[in-house]
Design an enzyme around this catalytic site. Structure first.
Site, PDB file in Angstrom:
ATOM      1  N   THR A 160      80.687 -18.543 -35.594  1.00 26.69           N
ATOM      2  CA  THR A 160      80.293 -17.477 -36.523  1.00 26.69           C
ATOM      3  C   THR A 160      81.413 -17.134 -37.507  1.00 26.69           C
ATOM      4  O   THR A 160      81.195 -16.408 -38.462  1.00 26.69           O
ATOM      5  CB  THR A 160      79.866 -16.206 -35.757  1.00 26.69           C
ATOM      6  OG1 THR A 160      80.810 -15.958 -34.730  1.00 26.69           O
ATOM      7  CG2 THR A 160      78.484 -16.342 -35.183  1.00 26.69           C
ATOM      8  N   LYS A 193      82.680 -13.555 -18.298  1.00 27.10           N
ATOM      9  CA  LYS A 193      83.037 -14.692 -19.161  1.00 27.10           C
ATOM     10  C   LYS A 193      84.546 -14.873 -19.122  1.00 27.10           C
ATOM     11  O   LYS A 193      85.305 -13.951 -19.443  1.00 27.10           O
ATOM     12  CB  LYS A 193      82.593 -14.443 -20.606  1.00 27.10           C
ATOM     13  CG  LYS A 193      82.951 -15.612 -21.530  1.00 27.10           C
ATOM     14  CD  LYS A 193      82.254 -15.480 -22.872  1.00 27.10           C
ATOM     15  CE  LYS A 193      83.009 -14.659 -23.880  1.00 27.10           C
ATOM     16  NZ  LYS A 193      84.115 -15.379 -24.532  1.00 27.10           N
ATOM     17  N   ARG A 200      84.422  -5.477 -25.517  1.00 29.95           N
ATOM     18  CA  ARG A 200      85.152  -4.211 -25.610  1.00 29.95           C
ATOM     19  C   ARG A 200      84.345  -2.962 -25.256  1.00 29.95           C
ATOM     20  O   ARG A 200      84.917  -1.987 -24.782  1.00 29.95           O
ATOM     21  CB  ARG A 200      85.754  -4.088 -27.017  1.00 29.95           C
ATOM     22  CG  ARG A 200      86.916  -5.049 -27.205  1.00 29.95           C
ATOM     23  CD  ARG A 200      87.222  -5.309 -28.647  1.00 29.95           C
ATOM     24  NE  ARG A 200      86.185  -6.116 -29.269  1.00 29.95           N
ATOM     25  CZ  ARG A 200      86.229  -6.548 -30.526  1.00 29.95           C
ATOM     26  NH1 ARG A 200      87.254  -6.247 -31.289  1.00 29.95           N
ATOM     27  NH2 ARG A 200      85.254  -7.287 -31.006  1.00 29.95           N
ATOM     28  N   THR A 241      85.656 -37.918 -21.121  1.00 26.75           N
ATOM     29  CA  THR A 241      86.562 -36.803 -20.857  1.00 26.75           C
ATOM     30  C   THR A 241      85.775 -35.509 -20.635  1.00 26.75           C
ATOM     31  O   THR A 241      86.065 -34.729 -19.724  1.00 26.75           O
ATOM     32  CB  THR A 241      87.543 -36.642 -22.044  1.00 26.75           C
ATOM     33  OG1 THR A 241      88.237 -37.878 -22.196  1.00 26.75           O
ATOM     34  CG2 THR A 241      88.524 -35.523 -21.808  1.00 26.75           C
ATOM     35  N   ASP A 272      83.918 -20.245 -20.753  1.00 30.63           N
ATOM     36  CA  ASP A 272      83.716 -20.487 -22.185  1.00 30.63           C
ATOM     37  C   ASP A 272      84.876 -21.331 -22.726  1.00 30.63           C
ATOM     38  O   ASP A 272      85.766 -20.815 -23.396  1.00 30.63           O
ATOM     39  CB  ASP A 272      83.624 -19.130 -22.901  1.00 30.63           C
ATOM     40  CG  ASP A 272      83.235 -19.278 -24.357  1.00 30.63           C
ATOM     41  OD1 ASP A 272      82.728 -20.352 -24.747  1.00 30.63           O
ATOM     42  OD2 ASP A 272      83.445 -18.305 -25.120  1.00 30.63           O
ATOM     43  N   ASP A 315      85.250 -33.452 -26.892  1.00 30.82           N
ATOM     44  CA  ASP A 315      86.127 -34.622 -26.717  1.00 30.82           C
ATOM     45  C   ASP A 315      85.222 -35.838 -26.538  1.00 30.82           C
ATOM     46  O   ASP A 315      83.999 -35.728 -26.675  1.00 30.82           O
ATOM     47  CB  ASP A 315      87.052 -34.394 -25.499  1.00 30.82           C
ATOM     48  CG  ASP A 315      88.379 -35.136 -25.634  1.00 30.82           C
ATOM     49  OD1 ASP A 315      88.363 -36.310 -26.061  1.00 30.82           O
ATOM     50  OD2 ASP A 315      89.425 -34.557 -25.298  1.00 30.82           O
ATOM     51  N   GLN A 351      83.349  -7.435 -35.506  1.00 35.67           N
ATOM     52  CA  GLN A 351      82.150  -8.280 -35.557  1.00 35.67           C
ATOM     53  C   GLN A 351      81.447  -8.080 -36.898  1.00 35.67           C
ATOM     54  O   GLN A 351      81.289  -6.958 -37.365  1.00 35.67           O
ATOM     55  CB  GLN A 351      81.174  -7.912 -34.420  1.00 35.67           C
ATOM     56  CG  GLN A 351      81.707  -8.197 -33.027  1.00 35.67           C
ATOM     57  CD  GLN A 351      81.602  -9.674 -32.649  1.00 35.67           C
ATOM     58  OE1 GLN A 351      81.405 -10.528 -33.498  1.00 35.67           O
ATOM     59  NE2 GLN A 351      81.759  -9.956 -31.367  1.00 35.67           N
ATOM     60  N   ASP A 364      88.343 -10.737 -21.854  1.00 36.33           N
ATOM     61  CA  ASP A 364      89.270 -11.138 -22.917  1.00 36.33           C
ATOM     62  C   ASP A 364      90.613 -10.458 -22.693  1.00 36.33           C
ATOM     63  O   ASP A 364      90.969  -9.495 -23.394  1.00 36.33           O
ATOM     64  CB  ASP A 364      88.679 -10.770 -24.288  1.00 36.33           C
ATOM     65  CG  ASP A 364      87.438 -11.581 -24.605  1.00 36.33           C
ATOM     66  OD1 ASP A 364      87.375 -12.757 -24.211  1.00 36.33           O
ATOM     67  OD2 ASP A 364      86.513 -11.026 -25.227  1.00 36.33           O
ATOM     68  N   LYS A 394      84.401 -24.261 -24.543  1.00 33.26           N
ATOM     69  CA  LYS A 394      84.014 -24.949 -25.796  1.00 33.26           C
ATOM     70  C   LYS A 394      84.547 -26.384 -25.824  1.00 33.26           C
ATOM     71  O   LYS A 394      85.308 -26.782 -26.707  1.00 33.26           O
ATOM     72  CB  LYS A 394      84.497 -24.166 -27.013  1.00 33.26           C
ATOM     73  CG  LYS A 394      83.871 -22.770 -27.101  1.00 33.26           C
ATOM     74  CD  LYS A 394      84.228 -22.078 -28.396  1.00 33.26           C
ATOM     75  CE  LYS A 394      83.486 -20.765 -28.573  1.00 33.26           C
ATOM     76  NZ  LYS A 394      83.851 -19.716 -27.626  1.00 33.26           N
TER      77      LYS A 394
HETATM   78  O1  C5P Z   1      84.385  -7.194 -27.657  1.00 30.52           O
HETATM   79  P1  C5P Z   1      83.123  -7.922 -28.047  1.00 30.52           P
HETATM   80  O2  C5P Z   1      81.878  -7.390 -27.379  1.00 30.52           O
HETATM   81  O3  C5P Z   1      82.982  -8.061 -29.547  1.00 30.52           O
HETATM   82  O4  C5P Z   1      83.361  -9.383 -27.460  1.00 30.52           O
HETATM   83  C1  C5P Z   1      82.438 -10.381 -27.634  1.00 30.52           C
HETATM   84  C2  C5P Z   1      82.808 -11.616 -26.864  1.00 30.52           C
HETATM   85  O5  C5P Z   1      81.934 -12.640 -27.305  1.00 30.52           O
HETATM   86  C3  C5P Z   1      84.213 -12.134 -27.068  1.00 30.52           C
HETATM   87  O6  C5P Z   1      84.629 -12.795 -25.869  1.00 30.52           O
HETATM   88  C4  C5P Z   1      84.054 -13.133 -28.196  1.00 30.52           C
HETATM   89  O7  C5P Z   1      84.994 -14.173 -28.139  1.00 30.52           O
HETATM   90  C5  C5P Z   1      82.665 -13.689 -27.886  1.00 30.52           C
HETATM   91  N1  C5P Z   1      82.006 -14.268 -29.047  1.00 30.52           N
HETATM   92  C6  C5P Z   1      81.709 -13.539 -30.177  1.00 30.52           C
HETATM   93  N2  C5P Z   1      81.073 -14.120 -31.231  1.00 30.52           N
HETATM   94  C7  C5P Z   1      80.746 -15.399 -31.170  1.00 30.52           C
HETATM   95  C8  C5P Z   1      81.021 -16.152 -30.048  1.00 30.52           C
HETATM   96  C9  C5P Z   1      81.653 -15.547 -28.988  1.00 30.52           C
HETATM   97  O8  C5P Z   1      82.005 -12.358 -30.239  1.00 30.52           O
HETATM   98  N3  C5P Z   1      80.115 -15.939 -32.171  1.00 30.52           N
END
Ligand code: C5P
Length: 241
Positions: free
Chosen positions: A128, A33, A220, A69, A60, A65, A199, A12, A62
């Site tokens: 989520t 990812k 992270r 496509t 990823d 469409d 989260q 990210d 997502k």
């Molecule tokens: O930093 P962290 O471990 O929270 O990152 C989680 C990764 O998972 C990020 O790339 C976030 O976009 C992805 N993600 C998430 N929750 C979701 C779907 C994807 O945290 N429901």
């Protein structure tokens, strides 16, 4: 005991240079990812470089469409060498079938088409970030996130999609409903004693494994660590707790 899930490191980052600094500090063979932020900025070359250096890529994007496509985008992702790709289950059965067909067709038509290496598709069910009220505003009054997640995972499974992204909390229910071979990829992973950051719900690596997850997405905890390789090792070690 369930098999040991693979750890996917979420790149990210807003630019490929920072992403690359991290990748070079982690062992070969690690999964990464690549999401919308990095892909929109740096595009296919990031994926091609990761793949050419022997890394595994979860793209990823997502996709959502019309069937034609999405099928085209799935073929493009296959050509890039991505191993996992997300599509929105809300795109409906014909879109999901077109996506699944495109992934299988590309693998079969490729002379190097080793089926264990082919692109596998993961359904996004309900983001989520949506609760029952927000989901109701989108699809109609009385919507339930839990019911919709189950229904969309089932639709994806019946349409030939290989798995789904879900929180650890829903992992077991999805496995029970869709079968053990239906892959489940779970984000929201934290080591015991670590903060949750933004989260809402988090789980430890061992809890995710016990719930049957096939892959853990970790951002992270690894990417912001002073020693990312050691952090990755800690996550892998915690899978054995
Ligand atoms: O930093 P962290 O471990 O929270 O990152 C989680 C990764 O998972 C990020 O790339 C976030 O976009 C992805 N993600 C998430 N929750 C979701 C779907 C994807 O945290 N429901």
């Amino acid at each position: 005991m369930n098999r040991i899930p693979d750890v996917i490191v979420a790149l990210d980052f807003p630019d490929p240079e920072t992403a690359w600094e991290l990748v070079e500090r982690l062992p070969a063979g690690t999964w990464y990812k690549v999401g919308l932020e990095l892909f929109t900025r740096a595009g296919p070359p990031v994926v091609e470089r990761l793949v050419s250096e022997g890394r595994n890529v979860f793209l990823d994007l997502k996709l959502h469409d019309i069937p034609n496509t999405v099928a085209g985008a799935v073929k493009s992702a296959s050509r890039l060498g991505a191993r996992l790709l997300t599509v929105h289950a809300a795109g409906g059965e014909s879109m999901l079938r077109a996506a699944a067909h495109a992934a299988a067709e590309y693998a079969d038509g490729d002379s190097a088409g080793d089926r264990t290496d082919r692109l596998r598709l993961l359904a996004i069910t309900v983001l989520t970030s949506l609760d029952d009220a927000a989901l109701s505003a989108v699809i109609g009054p009385g919507a339930s996130v839990e019911e919709t997640v189950g229904r969309l995972a089932g639709l994806a499974r019946e349409s030939g999609i290989d798995g789904a992204v879900s929180s650890v909390n829903e992992c077991r229910a999805i496995k029970l409903a869709c079968g053990d071979e239906f892959l489940v990829v779970t984000p929201g992973i934290r080591l015991a004693g670590q903060g949750t950051q933004d989260q809402m719900r988090v789980a430890t690596p061992a809890t995710a494994r016990a719930a049957g997850a096939d892959y853990l997405v970790v951002g992270r905890t690894i990417t912001q660590s002073a020693d990312p390789a050691e952090a990755l090792e800690r996550v892998r070690a915690a899978l054995l707790d």
